[in-house]
Design a protein around this motif. Structure first.
Motif, PDB file in Angstrom:
ATOM      1  N   ALA A  34      17.778  21.038  11.998  1.00 19.09           N
ATOM      2  CA  ALA A  34      18.953  20.765  11.174  1.00 19.09           C
ATOM      3  C   ALA A  34      18.672  21.144   9.722  1.00 19.09           C
ATOM      4  O   ALA A  34      17.586  20.889   9.202  1.00 19.09           O
ATOM      5  CB  ALA A  34      19.335  19.294  11.271  1.00 19.09           C
ATOM      6  N   GLU A  38      23.848  20.868   7.053  1.00 17.70           N
ATOM      7  CA  GLU A  38      24.358  20.236   8.269  1.00 17.70           C
ATOM      8  C   GLU A  38      24.285  18.711   8.162  1.00 17.70           C
ATOM      9  O   GLU A  38      25.195  18.004   8.601  1.00 17.70           O
ATOM     10  CB  GLU A  38      23.582  20.744   9.480  1.00 17.70           C
ATOM     11  CG  GLU A  38      23.940  22.175   9.850  1.00 17.70           C
ATOM     12  CD  GLU A  38      22.948  22.815  10.812  1.00 17.70           C
ATOM     13  OE1 GLU A  38      23.365  23.705  11.556  1.00 17.70           O
ATOM     14  OE2 GLU A  38      21.759  22.422  10.808  1.00 17.70           O
ATOM     15  N   VAL A  73      19.638  19.471  15.169  1.00 18.11           N
ATOM     16  CA  VAL A  73      21.081  19.383  15.370  1.00 18.11           C
ATOM     17  C   VAL A  73      21.392  18.427  16.512  1.00 18.11           C
ATOM     18  O   VAL A  73      22.378  17.690  16.479  1.00 18.11           O
ATOM     19  CB  VAL A  73      21.656  20.784  15.649  1.00 18.11           C
ATOM     20  CG1 VAL A  73      23.126  20.702  16.040  1.00 18.11           C
ATOM     21  CG2 VAL A  73      21.488  21.679  14.436  1.00 18.11           C
ATOM     22  N   THR A  92      26.878  22.740  18.988  1.00 15.04           N
ATOM     23  CA  THR A  92      27.402  23.149  17.697  1.00 15.04           C
ATOM     24  C   THR A  92      28.829  22.685  17.485  1.00 15.04           C
ATOM     25  O   THR A  92      29.278  22.558  16.361  1.00 15.04           O
ATOM     26  CB  THR A  92      27.345  24.678  17.561  1.00 15.04           C
ATOM     27  OG1 THR A  92      28.053  25.271  18.652  1.00 15.04           O
ATOM     28  CG2 THR A  92      25.910  25.172  17.562  1.00 15.04           C
ATOM     29  N   LEU A  95      29.487  19.556  15.247  1.00 15.47           N
ATOM     30  CA  LEU A  95      29.490  19.619  13.792  1.00 15.47           C
ATOM     31  C   LEU A  95      30.904  19.938  13.343  1.00 15.47           C
ATOM     32  O   LEU A  95      31.468  20.952  13.733  1.00 15.47           O
ATOM     33  CB  LEU A  95      28.514  20.702  13.304  1.00 15.47           C
ATOM     34  CG  LEU A  95      27.062  20.436  13.678  1.00 15.47           C
ATOM     35  CD1 LEU A  95      26.185  21.560  13.173  1.00 15.47           C
ATOM     36  CD2 LEU A  95      26.574  19.103  13.142  1.00 15.47           C
ATOM     37  N   ALA A  99      29.835  26.099   8.466  1.00 14.37           N
ATOM     38  CA  ALA A  99      28.605  26.126   7.677  1.00 14.37           C
ATOM     39  C   ALA A  99      28.803  26.814   6.330  1.00 14.37           C
ATOM     40  O   ALA A  99      27.918  26.806   5.488  1.00 14.37           O
ATOM     41  CB  ALA A  99      27.501  26.843   8.450  1.00 14.37           C
TER      42      ALA A  99
END
Length: 220
Positions: A34, A38, A73, A92, A95, A99
């Protein structure tokens, strides 16, 4: 003397056991590390959740501590799994935000018109407001906060500026110069019970205008 091919191999010396790493399962990819960005995005989701009542302050503190300590993550994803929709099964997708970093600067210019920014929009680091005799409506209550402080620099002549905030957002007007104007800062709807989610610092100048800030709970 050549080795006897029919003789079984000698057992491994116990002293050598454990000196080699376990074989890696090629079907399982390594956990992704991570990044600081993040971790920050996860904390932004937690801030929004405690602001609109989905998390208790104690649980917010616990999850923030876990986010700061998370190294992968995979460790971050469960912290917001019950707070954001999951369109797919991949890690992913847990999240919530891109990003890509927020814009460093956003400039709004208007003359004798109307400006509205509302809904889910990403706040920049700095917002320049250049208007004359216009009505400006900036709703931050559902905006995505990527930094702890937003600087709004005003160069406003005439007209009206309405600033809508979510509970937990703090307004600082100490550096704002207002002449022949009316500035009204209502009481924070969240009082002192909620952690600070965003500091909005108003700087620059307001001439012959009206500035009002008020707080409202984001729609669910």
């Amino acid at each position: 003397m050549p080795a006897d091919p029919t003789r079984p191999p000698a057992p491994l010396d116990p002293a050598l056991r454990g000196s080699h790493p376990e074989p890696v399962d090629p079907s399982r990819p390594p956990a992704l590390r991570a990044s600081d960005a993040e971790r920050d995005r996860i904390i932004d989701v937690l801030r929004a959740a405690v602001t609109d009542g989905r998390l208790e302050p104690v649980e917010f503190d616990e999850r923030v501590d876990a986010a700061l300590a998370a190294r992968t993550v995979e460790a971050l994803a469960p912290l917001v799994a019950d707070l954001v929709p999951r369109p797919g099964a991949g890690l992913t997708t847990a999240l919530p935000y891109s990003a890509e970093p927020a814009a460093e600067l956003l400039t709004i210019k208007e003359s004798h018109g109307t400006v509205r920014r509302e809904g889910r929009w990403t706040l920049p680091h700095r917002l320049l407001l250049r208007t004359s005799w216009s009505d400006v409506h900036l709703d931050l209550s559902e905006a995505v906060c990527t930094v702890p402080e937003l600087v709004i620099e005003l160069k406003v002549s005439g007209g009206r500026v309405d600033l809508i905030l979510a509970p937990g957002m703090i307004v600082d007007v100490n550096e704002l110069s207002a002449r022949h104007s009316h500035v009204m800062i209502s009481r924070d709807a969240g009082g002192g019970a909620l952690p600070e989610t965003l500091r909005v610092r108003l700087v620059g100048r307001l001439r012959h205008g009206h500035l009002e800030t008020r707080w409202q709970t984001p729609r669910r």
